[in-house]
Design a protein around this motif. Structure first.
Motif, PDB file in Angstrom:
ATOM      1  N   ARG A  51      59.882 -47.053  15.025  1.00  0.00           N
ATOM      2  CA  ARG A  51      59.906 -47.950  16.183  1.00  0.00           C
ATOM      3  C   ARG A  51      60.326 -47.234  17.455  1.00  0.00           C
ATOM      4  N   GLY A  52      60.877 -46.028  17.314  1.00  0.00           N
ATOM      5  CA  GLY A  52      61.433 -45.330  18.471  1.00  0.00           C
ATOM      6  C   GLY A  52      62.871 -45.773  18.658  1.00  0.00           C
ATOM      7  N   VAL A  53      63.784 -44.827  18.755  1.00  0.00           N
ATOM      8  CA  VAL A  53      65.195 -45.174  18.778  1.00  0.00           C
ATOM      9  C   VAL A  53      65.975 -44.136  19.571  1.00  0.00           C
ATOM     10  N   ASN A  54      67.138 -44.534  20.077  1.00  0.00           N
ATOM     11  CA  ASN A  54      68.042 -43.607  20.756  1.00  0.00           C
ATOM     12  C   ASN A  54      69.027 -43.042  19.746  1.00  0.00           C
ATOM     13  N   ILE A  55      69.113 -41.730  19.682  1.00  0.00           N
ATOM     14  CA  ILE A  55      69.958 -41.049  18.706  1.00  0.00           C
ATOM     15  C   ILE A  55      71.111 -40.357  19.428  1.00  0.00           C
ATOM     16  N   ILE A 105      67.185 -38.415  22.169  1.00  0.00           N
ATOM     17  CA  ILE A 105      68.440 -37.928  21.609  1.00  0.00           C
ATOM     18  C   ILE A 105      69.348 -37.460  22.738  1.00  0.00           C
ATOM     19  N   ASP A 106      70.647 -37.726  22.593  1.00  0.00           N
ATOM     20  CA  ASP A 106      71.618 -37.320  23.607  1.00  0.00           C
ATOM     21  C   ASP A 106      72.891 -36.798  22.955  1.00  0.00           C
ATOM     22  N   CYS A 107      73.515 -35.869  23.656  1.00  0.00           N
ATOM     23  CA  CYS A 107      74.841 -35.367  23.298  1.00  0.00           C
ATOM     24  C   CYS A 107      75.667 -35.373  24.582  1.00  0.00           C
ATOM     25  N   PHE A 108      76.792 -36.056  24.563  1.00  0.00           N
ATOM     26  CA  PHE A 108      77.572 -36.253  25.785  1.00  0.00           C
ATOM     27  C   PHE A 108      78.824 -35.380  25.866  1.00  0.00           C
ATOM     28  N   LYS A 118      81.025 -43.742  25.006  1.00  0.00           N
ATOM     29  CA  LYS A 118      79.899 -43.833  25.932  1.00  0.00           C
ATOM     30  C   LYS A 118      78.623 -44.243  25.202  1.00  0.00           C
ATOM     31  N   ALA A 119      78.399 -43.681  24.033  1.00  0.00           N
ATOM     32  CA  ALA A 119      77.201 -44.021  23.266  1.00  0.00           C
ATOM     33  C   ALA A 119      77.199 -45.497  22.870  1.00  0.00           C
ATOM     34  N   VAL A 120      78.358 -46.007  22.482  1.00  0.00           N
ATOM     35  CA  VAL A 120      78.473 -47.425  22.132  1.00  0.00           C
ATOM     36  C   VAL A 120      78.197 -48.291  23.359  1.00  0.00           C
ATOM     37  N   ASP A 121      78.760 -47.896  24.497  1.00  0.00           N
ATOM     38  CA  ASP A 121      78.533 -48.646  25.742  1.00  0.00           C
ATOM     39  C   ASP A 121      77.042 -48.700  26.089  1.00  0.00           C
ATOM     40  N   LEU A 122      76.328 -47.618  25.807  1.00  0.00           N
ATOM     41  CA  LEU A 122      74.908 -47.526  26.154  1.00  0.00           C
ATOM     42  C   LEU A 122      73.990 -48.144  25.102  1.00  0.00           C
ATOM     43  N   ASN A 161      81.843 -53.893  17.975  1.00  0.00           N
ATOM     44  CA  ASN A 161      81.246 -53.383  19.214  1.00  0.00           C
ATOM     45  C   ASN A 161      79.864 -52.777  19.003  1.00  0.00           C
ATOM     46  N   VAL A 162      79.571 -52.394  17.761  1.00  0.00           N
ATOM     47  CA  VAL A 162      78.300 -51.746  17.468  1.00  0.00           C
ATOM     48  C   VAL A 162      77.955 -51.995  16.003  1.00  0.00           C
TER      49      VAL A 162
END
Length: 203
Positions: A65-69, A92-95, A119-123, A148-149
């Motif tokens: 489905r396409g997802v943010n990792i 995909i992101d690494c903060f 931050k990832a949870v907030d987003l 929260n998630v």
């Protein structure tokens, strides 16, 4: 004489790995286990990997489905196949080096890994890939318990001797799709190998 063709090297490697695996896994799980062993050269991963709530099937479905990792380290980020992610419309992101994360960590007196999770949870990230920092996994567990998630998939394989074993034990108490390792073994390379193995199974 030695094998020079990269495809033949990989084919032969997986052939050898498959011949040594004694455990009972379904096809998807077996693919994950073999890639973990291929990445580390360590057959013990067959004995310490834990699959809970059909994580491979869940991973295939969400990647379709396409997802943010989210991932906790640049090493895991670098090791995950970007071409395959693009084909599946996944990001995909690494903060860990993010300025906001630096600020949050300093203000709250927490690790940057914990602030990265915040931050990832907030987003609204749905998939969490943690291969290095037990504090990141503990923080994610806190967010899950607090409502929260609700991750679609957690790959929790932090490595080390302070909190790694314990954080994975705590994750296994939660009812979320997850792949973990028992004990101190794991790492960013292992986390990336798990993600890649699932990405390659998406039709």
């Amino acid at each position: 004489m030695y094998i020079k063709n990269p495809y033949e090297i990989e084919r032969r490697s997986f052939e050898i790995i498959r011949s040594h695996i004694k455990g009972t896994f379904n096809e998807g799980e077996l693919n994950v286990v073999m890639r973990m062993i291929h990445t580390t050269g360590d057959f013990d991963y067959e004995n310490i990997v834990v699959f809970k709530n059909k994580p491979v099937d869940c991973g295939i479905e969400v990647f379709k489905r396409g997802v943010n990792i989210f991932t906790d380290t640049k090493m895991a980020y670098s090791g995950i196949n970007k071409r395959r992610l693009k084909e599946l419309s996944c990001s995909i992101d690494c903060f860990i080096d993010d300025e906001e994360v630096f600020r949050r960590a300093k203000e709250k007196d927490i690790t940057r890994s914990m602030a990265s999770i915040d931050k990832a949870v907030d987003l609204g990230f749905d998939v969490y890939v943690i291969g290095n920092a037990p504090t990141a996994l503990f923080r994610l567990i806190e967010h899950i318990k607090n409502g929260n998630v609700s991750p679609k998939l957690v790959i929790g394989v932090p490595v080390g001797f302070v909190g790694a074993k314990e954080s994975k034990e705590e994750l296994r108490k939660l009812d979320v799709p997850q792949i973990t390792t028992v004990g101190t073994k794991g790492g960013s390379n292992v986390a990336a190998s798990i993600v890649n193995s699932i990405l390659y199974m998406v039709g």
